[in-house]
Design an enzyme around this catalytic site. Structure first.
Site, PDB file in Angstrom:
ATOM      1  N   ASP A  19      20.334  -7.616  -4.600  1.00 40.74           N
ATOM      2  CA  ASP A  19      19.660  -8.077  -3.469  1.00 40.74           C
ATOM      3  C   ASP A  19      19.821  -7.321  -2.308  1.00 40.74           C
ATOM      4  OD1 ASP A  19      18.075  -9.914  -1.926  1.00 40.74           O
ATOM      5  OD2 ASP A  19      19.995 -10.937  -1.464  1.00 40.74           O
ATOM      6  N   SER A  20      19.294  -7.386  -1.099  1.00 39.92           N
ATOM      7  CA  SER A  20      19.652  -6.764   0.130  1.00 39.92           C
ATOM      8  C   SER A  20      20.964  -7.242   0.533  1.00 39.92           C
ATOM      9  CB  SER A  20      18.437  -7.233   1.226  1.00 39.92           C
ATOM     10  OG  SER A  20      18.525  -8.478   1.483  1.00 39.92           O
ATOM     11  N   TYR A  51      15.684  -6.455   4.204  1.00 37.72           N
ATOM     12  CA  TYR A  51      14.556  -5.695   3.602  1.00 37.72           C
ATOM     13  C   TYR A  51      13.187  -6.555   3.922  1.00 37.72           C
ATOM     14  CZ  TYR A  51      17.146  -3.525  -0.432  1.00 37.72           C
ATOM     15  OH  TYR A  51      17.997  -2.632  -1.227  1.00 37.72           O
ATOM     16  N   GLY A  52      13.361  -7.425   4.667  1.00 39.88           N
ATOM     17  CA  GLY A  52      12.289  -8.449   4.830  1.00 39.88           C
ATOM     18  C   GLY A  52      10.953  -7.948   5.791  1.00 39.88           C
ATOM     19  N   CYS A  82      15.784 -10.743  -5.530  1.00 37.87           N
ATOM     20  CA  CYS A  82      15.143 -10.650  -4.076  1.00 37.87           C
ATOM     21  C   CYS A  82      13.869 -10.684  -4.164  1.00 37.87           C
ATOM     22  CB  CYS A  82      15.709  -9.117  -3.293  1.00 37.87           C
ATOM     23  SG  CYS A  82      14.940  -8.839  -1.999  1.00 37.87           S
ATOM     24  N   ASN A  83      13.298 -11.683  -3.265  1.00 40.21           N
ATOM     25  CA  ASN A  83      11.775 -11.776  -3.452  1.00 40.21           C
ATOM     26  C   ASN A  83      10.932 -10.649  -2.744  1.00 40.21           C
ATOM     27  OD1 ASN A  83      13.029 -14.660  -3.487  1.00 40.21           O
ATOM     28  ND2 ASN A  83      10.851 -15.104  -4.145  1.00 40.21           N
ATOM     29  N   THR A  84      11.663  -9.937  -1.853  1.00 43.95           N
ATOM     30  CA  THR A  84      11.070  -9.058  -0.967  1.00 43.95           C
ATOM     31  C   THR A  84      10.946  -7.664  -1.925  1.00 43.95           C
ATOM     32  OG1 THR A  84      11.880  -9.818   0.885  1.00 43.95           O
ATOM     33  CG2 THR A  84      10.939  -7.714   1.137  1.00 43.95           C
ATOM     34  N   GLU A 161      24.012 -13.992   5.933  1.00 45.86           N
ATOM     35  CA  GLU A 161      24.803 -12.745   5.872  1.00 45.86           C
ATOM     36  C   GLU A 161      26.056 -12.860   6.837  1.00 45.86           C
ATOM     37  OE1 GLU A 161      24.654  -9.913   3.992  1.00 45.86           O
ATOM     38  OE2 GLU A 161      22.956 -11.056   2.872  1.00 45.86           O
ATOM     39  N   CYS A 193      12.698 -16.950  -0.649  1.00 49.51           N
ATOM     40  CA  CYS A 193      13.619 -15.918  -0.182  1.00 49.51           C
ATOM     41  C   CYS A 193      15.272 -16.248  -0.952  1.00 49.51           C
ATOM     42  CB  CYS A 193      13.734 -15.549   1.136  1.00 49.51           C
ATOM     43  SG  CYS A 193      15.246 -14.533   1.598  1.00 49.51           S
ATOM     44  N   THR A 194      15.884 -15.516  -1.617  1.00 52.00           N
ATOM     45  CA  THR A 194      17.009 -15.739  -2.137  1.00 52.00           C
ATOM     46  C   THR A 194      18.137 -16.022  -1.186  1.00 52.00           C
ATOM     47  OG1 THR A 194      17.578 -13.428  -2.517  1.00 52.00           O
ATOM     48  CG2 THR A 194      16.362 -14.419  -4.310  1.00 52.00           C
ATOM     49  N   HIS A 195      17.976 -15.836  -0.005  1.00 54.78           N
ATOM     50  CA  HIS A 195      18.822 -15.994   1.173  1.00 54.78           C
ATOM     51  C   HIS A 195      18.969 -17.438   1.453  1.00 54.78           C
ATOM     52  CE1 HIS A 195      19.563 -11.842   1.652  1.00 54.78           C
ATOM     53  NE2 HIS A 195      20.793 -12.068   2.660  1.00 54.78           N
TER      54      HIS A 195
HETATM   55  N1  DGL Z   1      17.102 -12.080  -0.160  1.00 50.88           N
HETATM   56  C1  DGL Z   1      15.571 -11.227   0.007  1.00 50.88           C
HETATM   57  C2  DGL Z   1      14.591 -12.001  -0.536  1.00 50.88           C
HETATM   58  O1  DGL Z   1      14.561 -12.699  -1.462  1.00 50.88           O
HETATM   59  C3  DGL Z   1      15.434 -10.570   1.420  1.00 50.88           C
HETATM   60  C4  DGL Z   1      16.036 -10.810   2.510  1.00 50.88           C
HETATM   61  C5  DGL Z   1      15.967  -9.646   3.403  1.00 50.88           C
HETATM   62  O2  DGL Z   1      16.624  -8.487   3.400  1.00 50.88           O
HETATM   63  O3  DGL Z   1      15.155  -9.732   4.337  1.00 50.88           O
HETATM   64  O4  DGL Z   1      13.538 -11.642   0.094  1.00 50.88           O
END
Ligand code: DGL
Length: 235
Positions: A19-20, A51-52, A82-84, A161, A193-195
Site C-alpha cells: 500500500d502507499s 497516492y490518492g 490499496c484501492n488507488t 499515517e 480506501c484501505t486507510h
Molecule cells: N490506502 C490507499 C487506498 O486504498 C491510498 C491512500 C493514499 O495513499 O492516498 O486507496
C-alpha cells in the site's frame, strides 16, 4: 520443522502485500487471521504516500516499483492492498506478470447496494479510486438502481499515517466528510480506501443509528485465500 524441500516448494513462498502506507495492514491482518500458516511480506511505500491525488500514470509507476520489490522477495502472490493502486494498475500488472496472481481492492458497492433500505449509498475514497475504470464499472453493474453519493477523504489518509485514529479532533474531521453523505440519505457508508478501516470506530460513531459501515478487508482476504487454493499454493 519444514524440510528444505518444503521451503523450496512454491506454496512455501510468501504472499506480498503493499500500500502507499500503513492502510493495507487491515487487509494483511484479515488475511493472517484466515491463513495463519502463510508467510507474508508487507511493503508500505511511505516515501510516496499519499497516492490518492497523484495522476494515474504516476501511481502506475510507483505500483510497478512496489511489485518489483515484492517479486524480489520471491512472493507467490501479490495483494494490491490499496484501492488507488488497484484502480491505476491492476490490469497492467496482470498483463506484465501473467504467472503471478494479483488480488486487488474492489470498491464494496455490491454489498452496499444489495442491502441499502434507503436506496442511497455513500462512498468514501480517494480521487484516484473514484475516477478509475473499476469503480465506474462496478457502479454501473451493481449500483445502477441506487443513488451513489461520494466524498474524497484524503485527510483521513494523513491522520492514519500519523497514527491519529481517535479523539475529538479526529471525530470532527471524520464528521465533516461523512455527515454530508448521511444528510443525502445514505444508510450504507463504503470504505473505499484501505486507510479508512483504521478509523472505523470513529466512522461508526458518526454513523450510529443512521448508516452501516461497509469494509471489504475480510472479503479481499477470503478472495486471496480462494486464489491460493485454486492454484494449489496454500501453505
Ligand atoms: N490506502 C490507499 C487506498 O486504498 C491510498 C491512500 C493514499 O495513499 O492516498 O486507496
Amino acid at each position: 520443522m519444514p524440510s528444505a524441500a518444503d521451503e523450496k516448494s512454491p506454496a512455501a513462498r510468501p504472499v506480498g502485500f503493499f500500500d502507499s502506507g500503513v492502510g493495507g495492514r487491515c487487509v494483511l491482518d484479515a488475511f493472517r487471521r484466515l491463513c495463519p500458516l502463510e508467510k507474508t511480506v508487507y511493503l508500505a511505500d511511505t516515501e510516496h504516500c499519499p497516492y490518492g491525488n497523484r495522476p494515474p500514470e504516476e501511481v502506475l509507476r510507483l505500483t510497478e516499483a512496489c511489485v518489483r520489490r515484492l517479486l524480489g522477495r520471491d512472493c507467490k502472490m501479490i495483494v494490491v492492498a490499496c484501492n488507488t493502486a488497484t484502480a491505476a494498475a491492476i490490469d497492467v500488472l496482470r498483463a506484465e506478470y501473467p504467472d503471478i496472481p494479483f488480488v486487488g481492492m474492489e470498491p464494496a458497492l455490491k454489498p452496499a447496494a444489495l442491502t441499502t433500505r434507503s436506496g442511497v449509498i455513500g462512498i468514501l475514497a480517494t480521487a484516484g479510486t473514484l475516477r478509475g475504470r473499476l469503480y465506474g464499472e462496478t457502479k454501473a453493474r451493481f449500483a445502477k438502481d441506487v443513488k451513489v453519493v461520494t466524498a474524497v477523504a484524503d485527510e483521513f489518509v494523513r491522520l492514519v499515517e500519523r497514527g491519529e485514529t481517535s479523539g475529538p479532533e479526529v471525530e470532527r474531521i471524520v464528521r465533516a466528510r461523512v455527515e454530508p453523505l448521511l444528510e443525502a440519505g445514505a444508510d450504507r457508508i463504503v470504505l473505499g480506501c484501505t486507510h479508512f478501516p483504521h478509523l472505523k470506530p470513529v466512522i461508526e460513531l458518526v454513523c450510529a443509528g443512521r448508516a452501516e459501515v461497509v469494509d471489504s478487508s475480510e472479503a479481499v482476504a477470503r478472495q486471496a485465500r480462494r486464489i491460493l487454493a485454486s492454484r494449489g499454493l496454500l501453505a
